[in-house]
Motif scaffolding. Structure first.
Motif, PDB file in Angstrom:
ATOM      1  N   LEU A 122      -6.037   5.139   6.085  1.00 45.53           N
ATOM      2  CA  LEU A 122      -4.959   4.739   5.168  1.00 45.53           C
ATOM      3  C   LEU A 122      -4.548   3.316   5.497  1.00 45.53           C
ATOM      4  O   LEU A 122      -4.367   2.974   6.663  1.00 45.53           O
ATOM      5  CB  LEU A 122      -3.751   5.660   5.325  1.00 45.53           C
ATOM      6  N   THR A 123      -4.426   2.489   4.451  1.00 42.54           N
ATOM      7  CA  THR A 123      -4.044   1.103   4.730  1.00 42.54           C
ATOM      8  C   THR A 123      -2.544   0.903   4.576  1.00 42.54           C
ATOM      9  O   THR A 123      -1.893   1.538   3.760  1.00 42.54           O
ATOM     10  CB  THR A 123      -4.782   0.122   3.800  1.00 42.54           C
ATOM     11  N   LYS A 124      -2.037   0.020   5.423  1.00 46.52           N
ATOM     12  CA  LYS A 124      -0.605  -0.315   5.393  1.00 46.52           C
ATOM     13  C   LYS A 124      -0.382  -1.347   4.292  1.00 46.52           C
ATOM     14  O   LYS A 124      -1.276  -2.154   4.064  1.00 46.52           O
ATOM     15  CB  LYS A 124      -0.178  -0.898   6.731  1.00 46.52           C
ATOM     16  N   PRO A 125       0.746  -1.429   3.651  1.00 44.69           N
ATOM     17  CA  PRO A 125       1.869  -0.502   3.805  1.00 44.69           C
ATOM     18  C   PRO A 125       1.544   0.850   3.169  1.00 44.69           C
ATOM     19  O   PRO A 125       0.872   0.899   2.149  1.00 44.69           O
ATOM     20  CB  PRO A 125       2.999  -1.200   3.043  1.00 44.69           C
ATOM     21  N   ILE A 126       2.039   1.886   3.843  1.00 46.32           N
ATOM     22  CA  ILE A 126       1.656   3.231   3.391  1.00 46.32           C
ATOM     23  C   ILE A 126       2.644   3.783   2.392  1.00 46.32           C
ATOM     24  O   ILE A 126       3.848   3.743   2.590  1.00 46.32           O
ATOM     25  CB  ILE A 126       1.594   4.187   4.593  1.00 46.32           C
ATOM     26  N   ASP A 127       2.071   4.296   1.331  1.00 45.59           N
ATOM     27  CA  ASP A 127       2.886   4.938   0.320  1.00 45.59           C
ATOM     28  C   ASP A 127       3.180   6.372   0.788  1.00 45.59           C
ATOM     29  O   ASP A 127       2.266   7.117   1.136  1.00 45.59           O
ATOM     30  CB  ASP A 127       2.068   4.921  -0.988  1.00 45.59           C
ATOM     31  N   ALA A 128       4.468   6.717   0.799  1.00 43.55           N
ATOM     32  CA  ALA A 128       4.869   8.014   1.357  1.00 43.55           C
ATOM     33  C   ALA A 128       4.153   9.175   0.656  1.00 43.55           C
ATOM     34  O   ALA A 128       3.668  10.105   1.304  1.00 43.55           O
ATOM     35  CB  ALA A 128       6.381   8.179   1.248  1.00 43.55           C
TER      36      ALA A 128
END
Ligand code: GH3
Ligand code: MG
Length: 538
Positions: free
Chosen positions: A351-357
């Motif tokens: 998962l790449t930052k910024p992470i979607d909740a």
């Protein structure tokens, strides 16, 4: 009874009612919150006021069970800081108190002749059948299995009760209530509108429904559509399937990220999604935390001081029992080839930052579900869903070492069905299989969640009872033995009964193998004494 003593008795009953009414107020406040999913404003204060009152009444009228339950709830409320949102831990503590309370209210009003562990902890199952005799027969069978069920004669009654108390599952005739052939589905459509998460519904139909009917059934929460007569055993097995799955235990997720802000953010997301989390900002603490928390999913930051996520993944994967735990990497890394490299080092997702909740929660759910079903294949027996031989022994080993450390007692039980060969020979192998399933369901329902139940071999079961002394285990197993022997096993138009024998042995410091042998010897003692009995050591 003399006049004064009957007066006193009346007075006592009057007061007892006051306590049970107050208990109901507390339980209803909690139930409303569970249904809404969100705490209403002032939940903590409401619970505090109603519980204080409950404890006060219970103490005054010497109803010690209620007082103890009220005290547990109050303690749980006291560690919930004022003005702070509810979190998983507080919620679990409160739920335990509520379970304790509902156990004492229900036991009293239902006048059960004896204690049925776990029976009343669960939300009820509602039956809506046109044939009320059949409904009553099912209810009686279900009570043997520790389910709490209620039957309703009209759609309005069912509707009204669902509004008051959301059931765990509904079993309903497709044409329930008469009139239209799909009147039962119409009733469910109405009821489901009230709930954000639909109630699982099992439909019973006298005919094989058209695709339109079946689709409508599915859209109104229908999990199953039966059009052949089911015997109570089969129906209960289905009910168990849906009821056990709701709600599942929260996923245990471990997060390793050196950035405190990022770690805090993920912790919040997990908490809101109802998952249990353990957050580490120092990767060097990983090994201890793995043992202690035993995560089902691990989230690793890619770049941390001291080591990288891929190195850490390798260390984790070197432990056999963590081989199948999903590992998800988090990184600002957008380079696909680097991502692929990381995945080849034992990761399952990136998962790449910024992470979607939302994305994170969905990924965790998918991974968690898959990991659980894979794990189940490895450690469970496919016929009964109980732990298999190997896993039961490994649980026994770890419980022995836990008992060794804590000084708490531990008891091991071996159980074997009586004359099972004869049952197979008389009624056929499929009926034999069904009895194995029905016994495992019976054990699951009646033992605690912390007990481990395994299928040890063909018709032999092994049970590990942590924190339990031999005499208590003897009592529990005897009660189960008696209830199981009363259960009617239907076959080819008749009913018959099945019994089992047990050997019960408390751990006295010996090796797991020696303990098994001792329990086995006791079991064979029970067989030679005439079967259908539980025998404990000395
Ligand atoms: P006892 O009371 O002494 O235990 O007698 P028993 O007949 O139960 O014991 P025995 O060991 O003679 O027979 C066990 C039977 O269990 C034989 C076997 O066919 C049956 N069995 C073992 N596993 C299964 C299974 O998975 N399904 C079914 N239906 N039967 C099984
Ligand atoms: Mg046997």
């Amino acid at each position: 009874m003399t006049d004064t003593s009957s007066q006193q008795e009346k007075l006592r009953q009057h007061f007892a009612r006051r306590v049970t009414t107050q208990a109901r107020v507390v339980l209803e406040t909690w139930q409303k919150f569970l249904e809404a999913g969100e705490p209403p404003p002032g939940l903590r204060e409401d619970l505090m006021v109603t519980t204080e009152k409950l404890v006060k009444y219970a103490r005054r009228f010497e109803m010690t069970d209620h007082e103890a339950a009220g005290d547990s709830i109050r303690t749980a409320l006291e560690i919930w800081p004022e003005g702070r949102p509810i979190n998983t831990e507080i919620r679990e503590n409160l739920q335990r108190g509520m379970d304790q309370l509902s156990r004492c209210t229900l036991r009293r009003s239902d006048q059960q002749e004896d204690e049925t562990p776990r029976t009343w902890l669960r939300t009820p199952i509602y039956l809506a059948f046109n044939d009320s005799d059949y409904a009553q027969r099912i209810i009686r069978q279900m009570e043997f299995f520790g389910f709490r069920a209620a039957a309703f004669a009209t759609p309005d009654e069912l509707d009204a009760e669902c509004a008051r108390n959301k059931p765990e599952t509904i079993v309903i005739d497709v044409d329930f209530g008469g009139g239209e052939a799909t009147a039962g589905i119409a009733t469910m459509e109405r009821i489901q509108q009230r709930h954000e998460t639909p109630i699982p519904v099992l439909y019973m139909s006298r005919e094989d429904g058209s695709i339109e009917t079946r689709l409508r059934a599915v859209r109104s929460g229908g999990e199953e559509f039966f059009y052949q007569a089911l015997d109570p055993g089969q129906l209960i097995e289905k009910i168990e399937h849906y009821s056990y799955a709701h709600p599942p235990d929260p996923y245990r997720v471990m997060v390793v990220d050196d950035s405190k802000a990022q770690a805090k953010y993920i912790e919040n997301v997990l908490q809101k999604a109802g998952m249990r989390s353990r957050v580490l900002t120092d990767p060097m603490e990983v090994i201890d935390a793995l043992d202690e928390f035993s995560p089902e999913i691990i989230i690793l930051d890619m770049y941390m001081p001291g080591c990288t996520g891929t190195e850490l993944a390798k260390v984790i994967r070197q432990q056999d029992h963590l081989h199948s735990v999903p590992i998800i990497y988090l990184s600002a890394e957008e380079d696909v080839s680097k991502q692929l490299h990381a995945m080849s080092m034992g990761g399952d997702d990136f998962l790449t930052k910024p992470i979607d909740a939302k994305h994170l929660v969905a990924t965790l759910h998918n991974r968690g579900r898959r990991a659980r079903s894979l794990l189940a294949l490895m450690i469970r027996d496919s016929l009964t869903g109980l732990y298999n031989h190997t896993h039961t022994l490994s649980l026994l080993e770890s419980e022995i070492s836990r008992a060794h450390q804590s000084g708490q007692p531990l008891t091991f039980v071996m159980l074997d069905l009586d004359h099972f060969k004869r049952i197979n020979d008389t009624y056929g192998h499929p009926i034999g299989d069904r009895i194995l399933k029905s016994l495992s369901l019976f054990l699951k329902q009646r033992l605690r969640k912390t007990d481990h139940i395994g299928r040890y071999g063909g018709e032999e079961f092994a049970i590990v009872l942590p924190d339990t002394r031999e005499e208590d285990a003897l009592g529990v197993m005897n009660e189960i033995r008696e209830k199981f022997s009363q259960l009617r096993q239907p076959a080819a138009g008749t009913d018959f009964h099945v019994t089992f024998s047990c050997g019960v042995a408390q751990w006295w410091g010996e090796s797991p193998q020696e303990l098994c042998e001792r329990a086995d010897t006791l079991l064979y003692g029970a067989k030679s004494e005439g079967r259908n009995q539980v025998v404990a050591g000395d």
